[in-house]
Scaffold this motif. Sequence first.
Motif, short mmCIF file in Angstrom:
data_model
loop_
_atom_site.label_atom_id
_atom_site.label_comp_id
_atom_site.label_asym_id
_atom_site.label_seq_id
_atom_site.Cartn_x
_atom_site.Cartn_y
_atom_site.Cartn_z
N LYS A 176 0.84 -1.20 0.00
CA LYS A 176 0.00 0.00 0.00
C LYS A 176 0.88 1.26 0.00
CE LYS A 176 -3.49 2.25 2.85
NZ LYS A 176 -4.26 2.15 4.10
N LEU A 177 1.96 1.27 0.80
CA LEU A 177 2.87 2.42 0.84
C LEU A 177 3.53 2.63 -0.51
CD1 LEU A 177 4.42 4.65 2.37
CD2 LEU A 177 6.06 2.89 3.05
N ILE A 178 3.94 1.56 -1.16
CA ILE A 178 4.56 1.66 -2.48
C ILE A 178 3.56 2.22 -3.50
CG2 ILE A 178 5.49 0.29 -4.40
CD1 ILE A 178 6.76 -1.52 -2.24
N CYS A 179 2.32 1.78 -3.43
CA CYS A 179 1.30 2.30 -4.36
C CYS A 179 1.02 3.78 -4.10
CB CYS A 179 0.02 1.48 -4.24
SG CYS A 179 0.16 -0.18 -4.89
N ILE A 180 0.93 4.17 -2.84
CA ILE A 180 0.71 5.59 -2.51
C ILE A 180 1.87 6.43 -3.04
CG2 ILE A 180 0.65 7.24 -0.60
CD1 ILE A 180 -0.99 5.15 0.95
N PHE A 181 3.10 5.95 -2.83
CA PHE A 181 4.26 6.70 -3.32
C PHE A 181 4.22 6.82 -4.84
CE2 PHE A 181 8.55 6.44 -5.15
CZ PHE A 181 8.96 7.73 -4.83
N ASN A 182 3.91 5.74 -5.54
CA ASN A 182 3.87 5.80 -7.01
C ASN A 182 2.82 6.78 -7.49
OD1 ASN A 182 5.98 4.07 -7.57
ND2 ASN A 182 4.67 2.27 -7.48
N TRP A 183 1.66 6.82 -6.83
CA TRP A 183 0.62 7.75 -7.23
C TRP A 183 1.05 9.20 -6.97
CZ3 TRP A 183 -3.16 8.21 -10.35
CH2 TRP A 183 -4.07 9.24 -10.22
N GLU A 184 1.62 9.46 -5.81
CA GLU A 184 2.08 10.81 -5.50
C GLU A 184 3.23 11.23 -6.41
OE1 GLU A 184 0.62 13.00 -3.46
OE2 GLU A 184 -0.89 11.50 -2.96
N LEU A 214 9.47 12.04 0.37
CA LEU A 214 9.15 13.40 -0.04
C LEU A 214 10.21 13.97 -0.98
CD1 LEU A 214 7.07 15.61 0.29
CD2 LEU A 214 8.51 16.56 2.07
N THR A 215 11.47 13.67 -0.70
CA THR A 215 12.54 14.18 -1.57
C THR A 215 12.49 13.54 -2.94
OG1 THR A 215 13.92 14.62 0.36
CG2 THR A 215 15.04 14.43 -1.75
N LEU A 216 12.07 12.29 -3.03
CA LEU A 216 12.01 11.60 -4.32
C LEU A 216 10.87 12.10 -5.20
CD1 LEU A 216 12.85 7.97 -3.26
CD2 LEU A 216 14.23 9.47 -4.68
N THR A 217 9.86 12.74 -4.62
CA THR A 217 8.79 13.29 -5.44
C THR A 217 9.23 14.65 -5.97
OG1 THR A 217 7.74 14.23 -3.48
CG2 THR A 217 6.92 12.10 -4.25
N PRO A 218 9.06 14.90 -7.26
CA PRO A 218 9.51 16.17 -7.85
C PRO A 218 8.78 17.37 -7.27
CG PRO A 218 9.01 14.56 -9.54
CD PRO A 218 8.53 13.99 -8.25
N GLY A 219 9.50 18.47 -7.15
CA GLY A 219 8.90 19.72 -6.71
C GLY A 219 9.09 20.01 -5.24
N SER A 220 9.67 19.08 -4.48
CA SER A 220 9.88 19.31 -3.05
C SER A 220 11.16 18.61 -2.60
CB SER A 220 8.69 18.79 -2.25
OG SER A 220 8.51 17.42 -2.47
N VAL A 221 11.81 19.23 -1.62
CA VAL A 221 13.04 18.68 -1.07
C VAL A 221 13.04 18.92 0.43
CG1 VAL A 221 15.55 18.90 -1.01
CG2 VAL A 221 14.35 19.13 -3.17
N VAL A 222 13.36 17.88 1.19
CA VAL A 222 13.55 18.05 2.63
C VAL A 222 14.95 18.60 2.81
CG1 VAL A 222 13.67 16.90 4.86
CG2 VAL A 222 11.95 16.20 3.20
N GLY A 258 0.79 13.84 4.83
CA GLY A 258 -0.14 13.13 5.70
C GLY A 258 -0.37 11.69 5.26
N LYS A 259 -0.52 11.50 3.94
CA LYS A 259 -0.69 10.14 3.41
C LYS A 259 0.54 9.28 3.66
CE LYS A 259 -3.84 10.82 -0.48
NZ LYS A 259 -3.93 10.72 -1.94
N PHE A 260 1.71 9.84 3.38
CA PHE A 260 2.96 9.10 3.61
C PHE A 260 3.11 8.74 5.09
CE2 PHE A 260 5.17 11.25 -0.23
CZ PHE A 260 4.73 10.25 -1.07
#
Length: 160
Positions: free
Chosen positions: A61-69, A112-120, A149-151
């Motif tokens: 489920k976490l992997i699917c949420i990450f892929n969608w985000e 969060l860092t792996l998703t484009p547009g944001s960096v921790v 929140g989802k992550f």
Amino acid sequence: MPAQFILNLFIAFLWMVLNDEDELRFSTFFIGFLAGIVIVFLTHRFFGQQFYLQRFYYVIKLICIFNWELFLSAFLVMKHIVSRKVDVKPGIFSYKTELKTDWEVTTLAMLLTLTPGSVVMEVSPEGNVFYIHALDIERYKDTLLRSLGKFEKAIMEVTR
């Protein structure tokens, strides 16, 4: 959790031995493993823990949420790239997290860092506050907070 898995493997090997076949077959082991899953599921309350395959479900489920985000954020960044007018207002904001262990905090920061547009950019020494740089803070801060929140919820399901 490991005790449930070891018991399941033991049931599968016992199934193979009791079938009294001339050679060891994967299909016999697999059927025994499936029978073991049913047996362990029916008796997991005696272990005092959740059923061990439930954690596997939460990881998927976490992997699917990450892929969608990842898909959504990549689409938003791509939209900025192909637009004629560059109208971004980058910024930094802080986010207080409920995660406690180093593994949980690191996982959230990396997702969060792996998703484009944001960096921790930084994590506080206590590990409960993130400082996040966003590509367009005015338009997408709410989207980023929703993703966080989802992550966070999915990570807590996996680890607790």
